[in-house]
Design a protein around this motif. Structure first.
Motif, mmCIF file in Angstrom:
data_model
loop_
_atom_site.group_PDB
_atom_site.id
_atom_site.type_symbol
_atom_site.label_atom_id
_atom_site.label_comp_id
_atom_site.label_asym_id
_atom_site.label_seq_id
_atom_site.Cartn_x
_atom_site.Cartn_y
_atom_site.Cartn_z
ATOM 1 N N ALA A 100 0.829 -1.207 0.000
ATOM 2 C CA ALA A 100 0.000 0.000 0.000
ATOM 3 C C ALA A 100 0.864 1.256 0.000
ATOM 4 N N LEU A 101 1.939 1.256 0.789
ATOM 5 C CA LEU A 101 2.835 2.407 0.834
ATOM 6 C C LEU A 101 3.551 2.612 -0.501
ATOM 7 N N ALA A 102 4.047 1.521 -1.090
ATOM 8 C CA ALA A 102 4.756 1.623 -2.364
ATOM 9 C C ALA A 102 3.825 2.119 -3.469
ATOM 10 N N GLN A 103 2.584 1.629 -3.493
ATOM 11 C CA GLN A 103 1.627 2.054 -4.515
ATOM 12 C C GLN A 103 1.267 3.524 -4.355
ATOM 13 N N TRP A 104 1.024 3.944 -3.109
ATOM 14 C CA TRP A 104 0.714 5.351 -2.850
ATOM 15 C C TRP A 104 1.874 6.245 -3.256
#
Length: 273
Positions: A100-104
């Motif tokens: 989720a962090l990498a995608q954001w």
């Protein structure tokens, strides 16, 4: 973050998410987790040198100690001071949070090219500061707010909230609705897109902090069929009254010594009128 999530995301949830983000944010934490997962399952302090040649063993040891305190790594160092580190169950389930962090980061942050670990740590660096999650929650629920109103809701000094908003603006999370000093703040597209990140962090924390529920087996009859209705109540009552079987103890109960009949007769008090 969606309006629905902002409504359901209580202040206590925001504080819990903030605490978790701060636990994951220290530099090299993400890289060390990825390294142990890829080259482990166990690595000694000296082993990290081949993957991070610029880091000293002393610094690496301190970082791993901090990660151990955060519950991300563990080792059996009682008899071996150089025992290897391995990931805990908490760390092995960080995949959804990191994704989720990498995608954001990939979708909403303007950054120089860097690896996956670097993008995740950069995102954590922007989100882990005190009151950041609560400010995002408030702005998501109310669209825009002035510094004074945010300070009142957060429960902190106005000057501190103003400093926090300046940092969040530099990190691309909030922006002013105008150019005047007192104009309200609102979320940027990046700030509004934090819902999946906060949800992933909250679910990960709940997974490892909630007490497991004890499954109570269904009472069964002698033939193995489930017992229902009044029979179930009688069966449960009978189970509560029954003695504890000796197999639950580590040792079987010792047999009681036999008492001679003469001793037994002598111990009975004489009857009197």
């Amino acid at each position: 973050m969606s309006q629905t999530l902002a409504t359901e995301f209580a202040r206590a949830d925001a504080q819990a998410v903030q605490t978790t983000l701060r636990r994951l944010a220290p530099k090299w934490t993400t890289a060390f987790v990825h390294t142990i997962a890829k080259y482990g399952p166990e690595l000694r302090v000296r082993d990290f040198g081949q993957y991070f040649p610029t880091l000293s063993q002393t610094y690496t040891s301190k970082r791993l100690t901090t990660m151990s305190t955060a519950g991300l790594v563990t080792r059996d160092a009682q008899f071996d001071r150089t025992a290897p580190y391995r990931l805990t169950d908490r760390a092995r389930t960080l995949g959804p949070v990191y994704r989720a962090l990498a995608q954001w980061s990939s979708d909403h942050l303007d950054h120089t090219p860097q690896g996956r670990s670097g993008r995740i740590e950069d995102a954590l660096h922007r989100l882990q500061l005190v009151d950041t999650t609560e400010v995002v929650r408030l702005l998501s629920a109310r669209s825009s707010m002035r510094v004074s109103h945010l300070a009142e809701q957060v429960g902190d000094y106005e000057q501190l909230i103003a400093t926090r908003l300046n940092r969040m603006q530099a990190d691309g999370l909030v922006t002013r609705t105008g150019h005047r000093h007192g104009d309200p703040y609102t979320l940027t597209d990046a700030g509004r897109a934090l819902g999946p990140v906060f949800t992933a962090v909250q679910q990960w924390e709940n997974r490892h902090s909630s007490a497991p529920k004890v499954q109570v087996p269904t009472a069964t009859s002698a033939l193995g069929a489930p017992v229902t209705g009044a029979n179930a109540a009688r069966t449960a009552a009978a189970l509560r009254r029954s003695a504890v079987p000796s197999t639950l103890f580590s040792h079987s109960p010792l047999p009681q010594p036999r008492v001679p009949a003469a001793v037994t007769a002598g111990s009975i008090p004489a009857r009197s009128r």
